[in-house]
Design a protein around this motif. Structure first.
Motif, mmCIF file in Angstrom:
data_model
loop_
_atom_site.group_PDB
_atom_site.id
_atom_site.type_symbol
_atom_site.label_atom_id
_atom_site.label_comp_id
_atom_site.label_asym_id
_atom_site.label_seq_id
_atom_site.Cartn_x
_atom_site.Cartn_y
_atom_site.Cartn_z
ATOM 1 N N THR A 120 1.643 -3.857 -2.380
ATOM 2 C CA THR A 120 1.806 -3.920 -0.921
ATOM 3 C C THR A 120 2.505 -2.671 -0.387
ATOM 4 O OG1 THR A 120 1.931 -6.343 -0.989
ATOM 5 C CG2 THR A 120 2.832 -5.258 0.952
ATOM 6 N N VAL A 121 3.560 -2.239 -1.077
ATOM 7 C CA VAL A 121 4.296 -1.045 -0.651
ATOM 8 C C VAL A 121 3.392 0.185 -0.701
ATOM 9 C CG1 VAL A 121 6.178 0.520 -1.266
ATOM 10 C CG2 VAL A 121 6.554 -1.954 -1.281
ATOM 11 N N LEU A 122 2.615 0.336 -1.777
ATOM 12 C CA LEU A 122 1.715 1.480 -1.896
ATOM 13 C C LEU A 122 0.650 1.464 -0.809
ATOM 14 C CD1 LEU A 122 1.196 1.755 -5.768
ATOM 15 C CD2 LEU A 122 2.470 3.304 -4.280
ATOM 16 N N MET A 123 0.145 0.265 -0.492
ATOM 17 C CA MET A 123 -0.850 0.134 0.574
ATOM 18 C C MET A 123 -0.265 0.597 1.909
ATOM 19 S SD MET A 123 -3.915 -1.020 1.603
ATOM 20 C CE MET A 123 -4.606 -2.436 0.741
ATOM 21 N N LEU A 124 0.941 0.146 2.228
ATOM 22 C CA LEU A 124 1.570 0.526 3.488
ATOM 23 C C LEU A 124 1.879 2.020 3.534
ATOM 24 C CD1 LEU A 124 3.996 -2.501 3.967
ATOM 25 C CD2 LEU A 124 1.909 -2.020 5.246
ATOM 26 N N LEU A 125 2.329 2.576 2.423
ATOM 27 C CA LEU A 125 2.605 4.015 2.371
ATOM 28 C C LEU A 125 1.322 4.826 2.539
ATOM 29 C CD1 LEU A 125 5.238 4.258 -0.517
ATOM 30 C CD2 LEU A 125 5.627 4.586 1.929
ATOM 31 N N GLY A 126 0.226 4.334 1.955
ATOM 32 C CA GLY A 126 -1.057 5.015 2.106
ATOM 33 C C GLY A 126 -1.522 5.030 3.542
ATOM 34 N N VAL A 127 -1.394 3.897 4.225
ATOM 35 C CA VAL A 127 -1.784 3.818 5.638
ATOM 36 C C VAL A 127 -0.887 4.711 6.489
ATOM 37 C CG1 VAL A 127 -1.940 2.285 7.641
ATOM 38 C CG2 VAL A 127 -2.785 1.518 5.420
ATOM 39 N N LEU A 128 0.417 4.697 6.214
ATOM 40 C CA LEU A 128 1.351 5.556 6.954
ATOM 41 C C LEU A 128 1.018 7.033 6.742
ATOM 42 C CD1 LEU A 128 3.908 5.826 8.684
ATOM 43 C CD2 LEU A 128 5.244 5.768 6.557
ATOM 44 N N SER A 129 0.663 7.394 5.508
ATOM 45 C CA SER A 129 0.328 8.786 5.207
ATOM 46 C C SER A 129 -0.921 9.236 5.945
ATOM 47 C CB SER A 129 0.123 8.963 3.690
ATOM 48 O OG SER A 129 1.302 8.684 2.983
ATOM 49 N N ILE A 130 -1.928 8.371 6.018
ATOM 50 C CA ILE A 130 -3.171 8.759 6.690
ATOM 51 C C ILE A 130 -2.948 8.892 8.192
ATOM 52 C CG2 ILE A 130 -4.255 6.525 7.246
ATOM 53 C CD1 ILE A 130 -6.052 9.320 5.426
ATOM 54 N N VAL A 131 -2.073 8.056 8.751
ATOM 55 C CA VAL A 131 -1.747 8.165 10.184
ATOM 56 C C VAL A 131 -0.968 9.448 10.462
ATOM 57 C CG1 VAL A 131 -0.437 7.125 12.072
ATOM 58 C CG2 VAL A 131 -1.810 5.678 10.566
ATOM 59 N N MET A 132 -0.004 9.762 9.597
ATOM 60 C CA MET A 132 0.771 10.992 9.757
ATOM 61 C C MET A 132 -0.121 12.224 9.608
ATOM 62 S SD MET A 132 3.932 10.373 10.484
ATOM 63 C CE MET A 132 4.671 11.952 10.077
ATOM 64 N N GLY A 153 -3.002 18.524 5.680
ATOM 65 C CA GLY A 153 -3.753 18.498 4.426
ATOM 66 C C GLY A 153 -2.972 17.848 3.302
ATOM 67 N N SER A 154 -1.676 18.152 3.232
ATOM 68 C CA SER A 154 -0.829 17.551 2.187
ATOM 69 C C SER A 154 -0.746 16.040 2.346
ATOM 70 C CB SER A 154 0.578 18.155 2.248
ATOM 71 O OG SER A 154 0.537 19.550 2.032
ATOM 72 N N PHE A 155 -0.601 15.571 3.587
ATOM 73 C CA PHE A 155 -0.519 14.130 3.810
ATOM 74 C C PHE A 155 -1.847 13.437 3.504
ATOM 75 C CE2 PHE A 155 3.509 14.703 6.077
ATOM 76 C CZ PHE A 155 4.174 13.554 5.691
ATOM 77 N N PHE A 156 -2.978 14.106 3.757
ATOM 78 C CA PHE A 156 -4.269 13.522 3.397
ATOM 79 C C PHE A 156 -4.387 13.377 1.874
ATOM 80 C CE2 PHE A 156 -6.078 14.500 7.667
ATOM 81 C CZ PHE A 156 -6.661 13.256 7.893
#
Length: 233
Positions: A120-132, A153-156
């Motif tokens: 769950t934490v990894l999923m939320l971090l992934g979504v946050l990263s793609i938004v950032m 690019g780094s966040f993607f």
């Protein structure tokens, strides 16, 4: 000219990756399961064998009753138009097992819920990263800032790596920690003909495609940022 092409394709792949990530995150079809047992018979005019269909994602786990007519594990059984108008749903944020709702072994339950928590934490971090990442790229476009392009690019790339881990962990969770064999054996004590068919749903399938596009967009934007930096010197 080459820079404009790189920005265009980077933006195109980034939009696809972000869209696929958000759809996979927000839909409840990561796992599909069909429970069939002739012990609970369908009505005579139902035209098929009675079954319980389960589908789950990050937010919700739902199940509904229906009839199996052709393929037991067909994904079309879960299509919106084929679902029952009334179905039961429960929160699935930290729910450690697919299908199982009340029956579980306490030891395996505790281990699985910790594992599910990391997922769950990894999923939320992934979504946050793609938004950032999307935010940085949108801000970079008007100013042609190599720093913002590199940050985006780094966040993607970070989002792609995180979602790769999400996909791998979900496969391990279903295959090794879900304890479906014990669940099936327990059900067979009451119904010898009981069977459960499990498969990954279309929400799960979208995630690896999103990973590919996110990583590709990330590398393109890093190259764009480097090219802008070299031209600015």
């Amino acid at each position: 000219m080459k820079l404009s092409v790189g920005i265009f394709f980077g933006g195109f792949f980034a939009a696809l990756g972000a869209l696929l990530f958000l759809v996979a995150f927000g839909t409840d079809y990561w796992l599909l399961a069909t429970e069939i047992g002739t012990c609970s018979k369908a009505p005579e005019d139902a035209g098929g064998e009675k079954a319980t269909f389960h589908h789950e994602g990050f937010f919700w786990r739902c199940w509904f009753s229906g009839n199996v007519r052709e393929s037991n594990a067909s994904m079309w059984n879960f299509w919106y138009t084929n679902q029952s108008p009334s179905k039961n749903c429960t929160h699935a944020y930290l729910s450690p097992f697919p299908i199982l709702r009340d029956e579980h072994n306490s030891t395996s339950y505790d281990s699985a819920i910790i594992y599910r928590g990391f997922w769950t934490v990894l999923m939320l971090l992934g979504v946050l990263s793609i938004v950032m990442a999307s935010f940085f790229i949108i801000c970079a476009a008007p100013f042609a800032s190599h720093i913002l392009y590199k940050a985006g690019g780094s966040f993607f790339i970070i989002a792609g790596v995180l979602f790769s881990l999400v996909v791998v962990m979900y496969v391990i969770w279903v295959q090794a920690m879900a304890d479906l064999e014990n669940y099936t054996n327990m059900k067979k004590m009451d119904c010898l003909d009981f069977a459960v068919y499990v498969r990954y749903g279309w929400s799960f399938m979208l995630a690896p495609i999103g990973v590919f596009f996110a990583l590709l967009a990330g590398m393109l934007f890093l190259l764009v940022g480097r090219a802008i930096y070299l031209h600015s010197d």
